[in-house]
Design a protein around this motif. Structure first.
Motif, PDB file in Angstrom:
ATOM      1  N   VAL A 176      31.956  74.860  20.850  1.00 22.32           N
ATOM      2  CA  VAL A 176      33.247  75.104  20.214  1.00 22.32           C
ATOM      3  C   VAL A 176      33.027  75.825  18.881  1.00 22.32           C
ATOM      4  O   VAL A 176      32.280  75.330  18.029  1.00 22.32           O
ATOM      5  N   PRO A 177      33.646  76.977  18.670  1.00 27.08           N
ATOM      6  CA  PRO A 177      33.464  77.696  17.401  1.00 27.08           C
ATOM      7  C   PRO A 177      33.918  76.867  16.205  1.00 27.08           C
ATOM      8  O   PRO A 177      34.945  76.199  16.248  1.00 27.08           O
ATOM      9  N   ARG A 178      33.116  76.928  15.129  1.00 26.40           N
ATOM     10  CA  ARG A 178      33.407  76.212  13.881  1.00 26.40           C
ATOM     11  C   ARG A 178      33.766  77.156  12.745  1.00 26.40           C
ATOM     12  O   ARG A 178      34.256  76.721  11.724  1.00 26.40           O
ATOM     13  N   GLN A 179      33.481  78.444  12.942  1.00 28.94           N
ATOM     14  CA  GLN A 179      33.794  79.426  11.902  1.00 28.94           C
ATOM     15  C   GLN A 179      34.138  80.755  12.549  1.00 28.94           C
ATOM     16  O   GLN A 179      33.783  81.009  13.687  1.00 28.94           O
ATOM     17  N   GLN A 180      34.842  81.582  11.789  1.00 31.59           N
ATOM     18  CA  GLN A 180      35.139  82.938  12.255  1.00 31.59           C
ATOM     19  C   GLN A 180      34.821  83.920  11.131  1.00 31.59           C
ATOM     20  O   GLN A 180      35.061  83.636   9.962  1.00 31.59           O
ATOM     21  N   LYS A 181      34.254  85.050  11.531  1.00 30.08           N
ATOM     22  CA  LYS A 181      33.824  86.086  10.594  1.00 30.08           C
ATOM     23  C   LYS A 181      34.612  87.359  10.849  1.00 30.08           C
ATOM     24  O   LYS A 181      35.155  87.552  11.922  1.00 30.08           O
ATOM     25  N   TRP A 182      34.625  88.222   9.837  1.00 33.25           N
ATOM     26  CA  TRP A 182      35.350  89.489   9.899  1.00 33.25           C
ATOM     27  C   TRP A 182      36.817  89.267  10.284  1.00 33.25           C
ATOM     28  O   TRP A 182      37.396  90.039  11.048  1.00 33.25           O
ATOM     29  N   HIS A 183      37.397  88.224   9.735  1.00 39.34           N
ATOM     30  CA  HIS A 183      38.782  87.870  10.056  1.00 39.34           C
ATOM     31  C   HIS A 183      39.752  88.997   9.705  1.00 39.34           C
ATOM     32  O   HIS A 183      40.794  89.136  10.335  1.00 39.34           O
ATOM     33  N   ARG A 184      39.403  89.809   8.722  1.00 38.08           N
ATOM     34  CA  ARG A 184      40.309  90.918   8.347  1.00 38.08           C
ATOM     35  C   ARG A 184      40.509  91.904   9.491  1.00 38.08           C
ATOM     36  O   ARG A 184      41.471  92.655   9.508  1.00 38.08           O
ATOM     37  N   SER A 185      39.582  91.909  10.469  1.00 43.72           N
ATOM     38  CA  SER A 185      39.709  92.793  11.625  1.00 43.72           C
ATOM     39  C   SER A 185      40.332  92.100  12.841  1.00 43.72           C
ATOM     40  O   SER A 185      40.465  92.719  13.898  1.00 43.72           O
ATOM     41  N   ALA A 186      40.706  90.829  12.687  1.00 44.58           N
ATOM     42  CA  ALA A 186      41.283  90.096  13.824  1.00 44.58           C
ATOM     43  C   ALA A 186      42.557  90.790  14.299  1.00 44.58           C
ATOM     44  O   ALA A 186      43.363  91.279  13.494  1.00 44.58           O
ATOM     45  N   LEU A 187      42.735  90.847  15.586  1.00 43.30           N
ATOM     46  CA  LEU A 187      43.942  91.445  16.151  1.00 43.30           C
ATOM     47  C   LEU A 187      45.146  90.576  15.787  1.00 43.30           C
ATOM     48  O   LEU A 187      45.093  89.352  15.893  1.00 43.30           O
ATOM     49  N   ARG A 188      46.201  91.200  15.335  1.00 41.56           N
ATOM     50  CA  ARG A 188      47.368  90.475  14.820  1.00 41.56           C
ATOM     51  C   ARG A 188      48.059  89.606  15.860  1.00 41.56           C
ATOM     52  O   ARG A 188      48.739  88.654  15.517  1.00 41.56           O
ATOM     53  N   TRP A 189      47.899  89.901  17.129  1.00 42.05           N
ATOM     54  CA  TRP A 189      48.573  89.117  18.159  1.00 42.05           C
ATOM     55  C   TRP A 189      47.843  87.827  18.521  1.00 42.05           C
ATOM     56  O   TRP A 189      48.354  87.003  19.267  1.00 42.05           O
ATOM     57  N   LEU A 190      46.614  87.643  17.954  1.00 46.02           N
ATOM     58  CA  LEU A 190      45.891  86.397  18.202  1.00 46.02           C
ATOM     59  C   LEU A 190      46.537  85.238  17.441  1.00 46.02           C
ATOM     60  O   LEU A 190      46.983  85.421  16.307  1.00 46.02           O
ATOM     61  N   PRO A 191      46.552  84.040  18.009  1.00 42.28           N
ATOM     62  CA  PRO A 191      46.997  82.878  17.236  1.00 42.28           C
ATOM     63  C   PRO A 191      45.938  82.536  16.195  1.00 42.28           C
ATOM     64  O   PRO A 191      44.771  82.921  16.339  1.00 42.28           O
ATOM     65  N   GLU A 192      46.303  81.825  15.160  1.00 41.62           N
ATOM     66  CA  GLU A 192      45.327  81.363  14.181  1.00 41.62           C
ATOM     67  C   GLU A 192      44.555  80.192  14.779  1.00 41.62           C
ATOM     68  O   GLU A 192      45.140  79.340  15.434  1.00 41.62           O
ATOM     69  N   PHE A 193      43.261  80.167  14.575  1.00 39.34           N
ATOM     70  CA  PHE A 193      42.430  79.066  15.043  1.00 39.34           C
ATOM     71  C   PHE A 193      42.379  78.025  13.935  1.00 39.34           C
ATOM     72  O   PHE A 193      41.861  78.285  12.858  1.00 39.34           O
ATOM     73  N   GLU A 194      42.920  76.865  14.187  1.00 36.01           N
ATOM     74  CA  GLU A 194      43.005  75.794  13.182  1.00 36.01           C
ATOM     75  C   GLU A 194      41.662  75.118  12.950  1.00 36.01           C
ATOM     76  O   GLU A 194      40.856  74.991  13.866  1.00 36.01           O
ATOM     77  N   GLY A 195      41.458  74.672  11.712  1.00 36.09           N
ATOM     78  CA  GLY A 195      40.298  73.857  11.372  1.00 36.09           C
ATOM     79  C   GLY A 195      38.970  74.601  11.401  1.00 36.09           C
ATOM     80  O   GLY A 195      37.926  73.984  11.584  1.00 36.09           O
ATOM     81  N   MET A 196      39.002  75.890  11.187  1.00 31.79           N
ATOM     82  CA  MET A 196      37.795  76.700  11.263  1.00 31.79           C
ATOM     83  C   MET A 196      37.562  77.382   9.922  1.00 31.79           C
ATOM     84  O   MET A 196      38.489  77.932   9.326  1.00 31.79           O
ATOM     85  N   ALA A 197      36.319  77.361   9.435  1.00 33.54           N
ATOM     86  CA  ALA A 197      35.977  78.114   8.245  1.00 33.54           C
ATOM     87  C   ALA A 197      36.153  79.601   8.543  1.00 33.54           C
ATOM     88  O   ALA A 197      35.781  80.066   9.618  1.00 33.54           O
ATOM     89  N   THR A 198      36.749  80.338   7.604  1.00 30.28           N
ATOM     90  CA  THR A 198      37.081  81.743   7.842  1.00 30.28           C
ATOM     91  C   THR A 198      36.561  82.607   6.685  1.00 30.28           C
ATOM     92  O   THR A 198      36.754  82.268   5.526  1.00 30.28           O
ATOM     93  N   THR A 199      35.901  83.709   7.042  1.00 29.29           N
ATOM     94  CA  THR A 199      35.528  84.709   6.047  1.00 29.29           C
ATOM     95  C   THR A 199      36.136  86.041   6.474  1.00 29.29           C
ATOM     96  O   THR A 199      36.200  86.352   7.663  1.00 29.29           O
ATOM     97  N   GLU A 200      36.619  86.787   5.497  1.00 34.99           N
ATOM     98  CA  GLU A 200      37.283  88.060   5.793  1.00 34.99           C
ATOM     99  C   GLU A 200      36.286  89.128   6.232  1.00 34.99           C
ATOM    100  O   GLU A 200      36.615  89.995   7.013  1.00 34.99           O
ATOM    101  N   GLU A 201      35.075  89.068   5.695  1.00 35.15           N
ATOM    102  CA  GLU A 201      33.980  89.936   6.112  1.00 35.15           C
ATOM    103  C   GLU A 201      32.825  89.024   6.447  1.00 35.15           C
ATOM    104  O   GLU A 201      32.974  87.803   6.431  1.00 35.15           O
ATOM    105  N   GLN A 202      31.673  89.606   6.716  1.00 35.27           N
ATOM    106  CA  GLN A 202      30.526  88.746   7.018  1.00 35.27           C
ATOM    107  C   GLN A 202      29.741  88.473   5.778  1.00 35.27           C
ATOM    108  O   GLN A 202      29.608  89.237   4.910  1.00 35.27           O
TER     109      GLN A 202
END
Length: 134
Positions: free
Chosen positions: A108-134
């Motif tokens: 199960v993913p615990r973090q997401q990277k390069w969030h600034r490039s996430a496609l806008r139609w994706l739902p937000e993943f709750e409870g995950m550490a997020t960085t806008e770039e790597q």
């Protein structure tokens, strides 16, 4: 955690020891294009804990935004992406593509990277550490 898996057609198999808490999502545009979908999910394994047990992947070298070179391994027969790792000297860490692991349900993913490039139609993943770039 011990995992094993391989490509879709079965030409390449592997086994590895991973820390499932380090499973992550990457939203960078390279991962979107290489996977043909919205993001890539990986779990790292040090070189000493990753072993190909059957077959040999084809390697494509890509240059990332930082200028570093990354080896992208995939099956030449079915096209399944297996891992990415650094190029050159030094210890390697294999970014195993979670979809190729038989134990993918437990990674199960615990973090997401390069969030600034996430496609806008994706739902937000709750409870995950997020960085806008790597």
């Amino acid at each position: 955690m011990k995992i094993d898996g391989g490509c879709h057609c079965g030409a390449i198999t592997y086994e590895a020891e991973v820390d499932p808490e380090k499973t992550s999502i990457c939203h960078c545009t390279d991962c979107q294009q290489l996977t043909g979908t919205a993001f890539r999910v990986t779990v790292p394994a040090p070189e000493s804990d990753y072993r190909i047990t059957k077959g040999a992947p084809k390697i494509y070298i890509k240059v990332v935004a930082s200028g570093a070179r990354r080896a992208q391994a995939f099956c030449a027969d079915c096209g399944s992406h297996l891992y990415a790792t650094s190029v050159g000297d030094g210890p390697k860490v294999y970014g195993i593509r979670v979809g190729t692991a038989r134990q993918r349900q437990d990674l199960v993913p615990r973090q997401q990277k390069w969030h600034r490039s996430a496609l806008r139609w994706l739902p937000e993943f709750e409870g995950m550490a997020t960085t806008e770039e790597q």
